[in-house]
Each structure stands twice: as C-alpha cells, then as structure tokens.
Design a protein around this motif. Structure first.
Motif, PDB file in Angstrom:
ATOM      1  N   MET A   1       0.848  -1.190   0.000  1.00 36.50           N
ATOM      2  CA  MET A   1       0.000   0.000   0.000  1.00 36.50           C
ATOM      3  C   MET A   1       0.887   1.244   0.000  1.00 36.50           C
ATOM      4  N   GLU A   2       0.674   2.087  -0.969  1.00 35.14           N
ATOM      5  CA  GLU A   2       1.441   3.327  -1.020  1.00 35.14           C
ATOM      6  C   GLU A   2       0.819   4.337  -0.062  1.00 35.14           C
ATOM      7  N   ARG A   3       1.662   5.169   0.487  1.00 35.62           N
ATOM      8  CA  ARG A   3       1.126   6.178   1.391  1.00 35.62           C
ATOM      9  C   ARG A   3       1.397   7.556   0.823  1.00 35.62           C
ATOM     10  N   ASP A   4       0.592   8.467   1.266  1.00 34.54           N
ATOM     11  CA  ASP A   4       0.732   9.830   0.806  1.00 34.54           C
ATOM     12  C   ASP A   4       1.968  10.446   1.450  1.00 34.54           C
ATOM     13  N   SER A   5       2.903  10.893   0.629  1.00 37.72           N
ATOM     14  CA  SER A   5       4.134  11.431   1.184  1.00 37.72           C
ATOM     15  C   SER A   5       4.042  12.947   1.326  1.00 37.72           C
TER      16      SER A   5
ATOM     17  N   ILE B   1     -12.831  13.324  -3.043  1.00 41.34           N
ATOM     18  CA  ILE B   1     -12.018  13.278  -1.820  1.00 41.34           C
ATOM     19  C   ILE B   1     -10.580  12.900  -2.155  1.00 41.34           C
TER      20      ILE B   1
ATOM     21  N   ASP C   1       1.173  16.416   6.058  1.00 43.40           N
ATOM     22  CA  ASP C   1       0.150  15.714   6.826  1.00 43.40           C
ATOM     23  C   ASP C   1      -1.258  16.159   6.435  1.00 43.40           C
TER      24      ASP C   1
ATOM     25  N   THR D   1      -4.000  14.859   7.945  1.00 45.05           N
ATOM     26  CA  THR D   1      -4.918  14.410   8.989  1.00 45.05           C
ATOM     27  C   THR D   1      -6.029  15.427   9.251  1.00 45.05           C
TER      28      THR D   1
ATOM     29  N   LEU E   1      -7.437  15.289  -1.310  1.00 44.30           N
ATOM     30  CA  LEU E   1      -6.336  14.897  -0.433  1.00 44.30           C
ATOM     31  C   LEU E   1      -5.002  14.963  -1.172  1.00 44.30           C
TER      32      LEU E   1
ATOM     33  N   GLN F   1     -16.112   9.912  -3.687  1.00 50.01           N
ATOM     34  CA  GLN F   1     -14.819   9.277  -3.413  1.00 50.01           C
ATOM     35  C   GLN F   1     -13.728   9.885  -4.296  1.00 50.01           C
TER      36      GLN F   1
ATOM     37  N   ARG G   1      -8.478  15.543   6.383  1.00 51.39           N
ATOM     38  CA  ARG G   1      -9.313  14.346   6.438  1.00 51.39           C
ATOM     39  C   ARG G   1     -10.442  14.511   7.438  1.00 51.39           C
TER      40      ARG G   1
ATOM     41  N   ASP H   1     -19.439   7.285  -5.816  1.00 48.84           N
ATOM     42  CA  ASP H   1     -18.223   7.183  -6.645  1.00 48.84           C
ATOM     43  C   ASP H   1     -17.630   8.569  -6.875  1.00 48.84           C
TER      44      ASP H   1
END
Lengths: 255, 173
Positions: B1-5, B45, B8, B10, B49, B42, B13, B39
C-alpha cells in the motif's frame, strides 16, 4: 443587488433570503394582498421541503469504517503502527540479544551463533560494513560492523519514490543504542533517520546521511517516505538474494 | 500500500469526514444516483487529499470540495457524451422498478421530487443542490461556481418553476 427581477426570481429570492430592504418590504406587502402569490410561495416552499427530504438519506448516515473506507477516508496511520510494531516485535524476538558474554551460555546460543556466522559470510568485499550489513542481513538477524557495533535490520519496505528502505537498530555491548531508517539509493544505503542512541554508536565515516536527515520520531519519517507496508520474510529474502534489484524475475518494487 | 508522502493531511481528512454527509448529498444530486454519487464523492475526496496544499486554511472547505466534485462530474459527463451515452431520467437515482410504467403511476412524492431534480439541466441542478439542499446563500453559490449572482438567481427561479411543474403538474396555478 436584486435589480429588475422577474416574478419567479422575486419569489425565489424571498425564499432564499436574498431580498433586502425596500424590495423585501415591497414583496411582503404584496403577499398581504395577493393571495395567488402567497399560495404560490407556499407551494414552492413545500417543493423545497420535499426535495430536501428526497435527498435526505446521506444526512442520516453515520460515517462508520465501511463508509470511510469507501470514501478513501480511513487514515492509514491507524493501520501503520500496528503493522510496524508487529514486525519490529517479531524481528526483536528473533534477535533477542542478551549481552555478548552471556549469549553463548544460552541453549539457543548455537542458533544465534549460526546466524552471526551467516551474516558474516554474506558480507562480501566492497562497500563499508554499514552498507554490507543492510545489504545482506535478514530482518531479525544482526551483523557486526567494523567499529564494533551490531546492526540489526528490523523490517524492510519500499518508499513512494521506489527506493527500498530498512529500519534497523544499532547496539553495542553496554550501550542502549537506537533505531534508524536507511534507504538504498544508487547502490548504497543512505540514512534517513537515526535516533540519538544510534548516532553515538554509528561510525560517521561509514554512514551516508541523506540531506535533511531527521532526528524526529521514526513514524514521521515513515510518513515522509511514503512507506509501504513492511515486506514479509520471503519477499525480503528474495530482494537480498537479488542484490535489491526489483527487475530480476519480474519482481516489481510495488506490489 | 502506497502512502501519501505529502504534508500531513490528517486535519483535512477530519474536516472532510465532518463534511461528508453534505458532500454525499451534493454528489448524489449531481450524479443523479446514490451509488454514482458515492463514486463521485470518493473521487473528489481523493483529488482533494492529493492536492491538499491547494486548499487555503481559513477558506470554505465545502465550497472547495463542491467545486472539485463538480469539475470531476463535468469531465465525466463530457466523456459520456462523446461516447454517445445518454442518461435516462427514469433510471436516475435507481428509481426504475420491474414495471417502469406502473412505477410512474404510483411514484411517491419523494421519488417524483428526485426525478424532477434529475431532469433539470446540469447548471440548474447544481445550484438547487447548493442553495435549496445545502442552504448556501446566492453569494456563496456564485463564488463556489464562479458565476455572477444574477445568473444564480435566474437559474434558481427557472429550476424551481420546473420542479413545481414536475411535482405538482402543469395545471396547478
């Protein structure tokens, strides 16, 4: 702001609170005498209520995990430390380092001695002992570095830029040591983060610090690197065997 | 799973979670279907992000999110159009039953309202979603969609007239 409005626009503006001052007063006065206008206003407002009801379903829904997941709003932070901690734990259990002097007296000493030998065997010529340790040592086993410290890789992951990275701990006999994260770039391991205890035990001649290396918590560095979930032992073993080259055997860096 | 680099996200979100009921309603109205609305929601969002740095703290998150959703929706509608797919109003919001005709006869007021909304032109529907469903002022709606306030007023008036016709019939006066 309302200028020359049509009848429909005036009704709409009244409903939506956009009539002001004299326009509002004039409209209200008309309502008193014009029963048709009043009736229409009532009907249009009832339509609005009906619309709000017809689209009310999402307003009643409590955002549970399923909905947040559907919306891509579940923070991966919640999962991440759990995963990492589990990996660190299992790595530390595998490398439950007692002090050197007592180690050999333990019944499991033989197995640990074997893994030490293994690590030393893997370390080939070229590079420094820090690079070699990260290059060749499976998580949970340790390698001796030239300055006498031991380096134990704890877990392996891929960063969002495609680099492979490892969290490790550095320890020496009496010193507490600490953990760090290094990423493999252009064939050598660059330190991205190093806890204070580890810094004291590392050989400054051997360790390449990435620019902007952080003294922050490792979790912040995981975030910055865009870390994947930790690899399982099999995938890590494959990478070590293949000299960290993802292209061999069609291994992709990101699965 | 790739994460958002990226920085932050948070806080963002959490604010989006708080906005979620309204955002889903807006998307549902726009997409003319609850599922397609989710859809769309999503996708909006995800885009928000990934572009969190473009959101200016202190400005309205709802306006920003609605604008993102509307842009995605317009892009999707354009793609559908070039493929020659037309959306059947009766299919909107998943209203069509086993027997389409019968359903029209016995359609409840709520269903009639949804169908009427679905039948509105895009530019009127989005304004009804902002002003009537979400309670935005004309001024905020105009800012959100980057159109003159007079345009907001005339579109809302026309939309209300059309809704009235669909819900209460032609003869009502």
């Amino acid at each position: 702001m309302t200028g020359n409005l049509t009848r429909d626009e005036r009704i709409a503006a009244f409903i939506d609170g956009a009539l002001e001052g004299s326009e509002l007063a004039a409209f209200e006065a008309e309502l008193e005498t014009d029963s048709e206008l009043a009736g229409e206003l009532e009907r249009l407002m009832a339509n609005d209520t009906l619309l709000r009801e017809a689209f009310g379903a999402p307003m009643q829904v409590v955002a549970d995990d399923a909905l947040l997941a559907r919306m891509g709003l579940l923070p991966d932070k919640v999962e991440k430390p759990v995963d990492l901690d589990a990996h660190r734990r299992s790595a530390r259990v595998a490398n439950d380092n007692p002090p050197f002097r007592t180690r050999w007296a333990l019944p499991v000493g033989g197995a640990i001695a074997a893994s030490l030998t293994l690590a030393i065997l893997f370390i080939g010529p070229g590079g420094n002992s820090f690079d070699r340790a990260l290059e060749n040592t499976p998580s949970g086993q340790f390698a001796a570095m030239d300055n006498g410290s031991r380096l134990t890789p704890l877990l392996t992951f891929v960063a969002s830029d495609g680099s492979y990275c490892r969290e490790f701990s550095i320890a020496r006999e009496a010193a507490a040591g600490g953990a760090g994260i290094a990423c493999r770039r252009s064939g050598s391991w660059q330190v991205e983060a190093l806890e204070r205890g580890a810094t004291e035990l590392a050989d400054p001649n051997e360790i390449a610090l990435a620019s902007g290396v952080e003294d922050a918590t490792l979790d912040a560095v995981y975030d910055r690197l865009g870390a994947s979930d930790p690899f399982d032992a099999k995938r890590e073993a494959r990478l070590i065997q293949q000299d960290w080259s993802p292209s061999k055997n069609n291994l992709s860096a990101v699965e | 799973m790739e994460r958002d680099s990226r920085p932050d996200t948070t806080d963002l979100r959490e604010q989006i979670v708080a906005l979620l009921p309204r955002l889903r309603r807006f998307c549902m109205a726009l997409a003319r279907d609850a599922d397609k609305g989710d859809d769309l929601c999503q996708a909006a969002i995800e885009r928000a992000l990934s572009r969190s740095e473009q959101f200016q703290t202190g400005t309205r998150l709802d306006s920003w999110m609605y604008r993102i959703a509307q842009n995605i929706h317009i892009d999707q509608a354009r793609r559908l159009q070039t493929r020659g797919v037309e959306i059947d109003v009766d299919e909107a919001y998943g209203l069509r039953g086993e027997d389409g005709l019968q359903l029209v006869e016995g359609r409840s007021d709520l269903e009639r309202a949804q169908t009427a909304m679905a039948a509105l032109p895009e530019e009127q529907r989005v304004l009804m979603a902002l002003v009537v469903l979400d309670g935005m002022s004309y001024r905020d709606a105009a800012t959100t969609l980057d159109i003159p306030i007079g345009t907001v007023m005339s579109r809302i008036a026309r939309a209300r007239r059309a809704i009235d016709k669909a819900v209460n019939g032609e003869t009502v006066q």
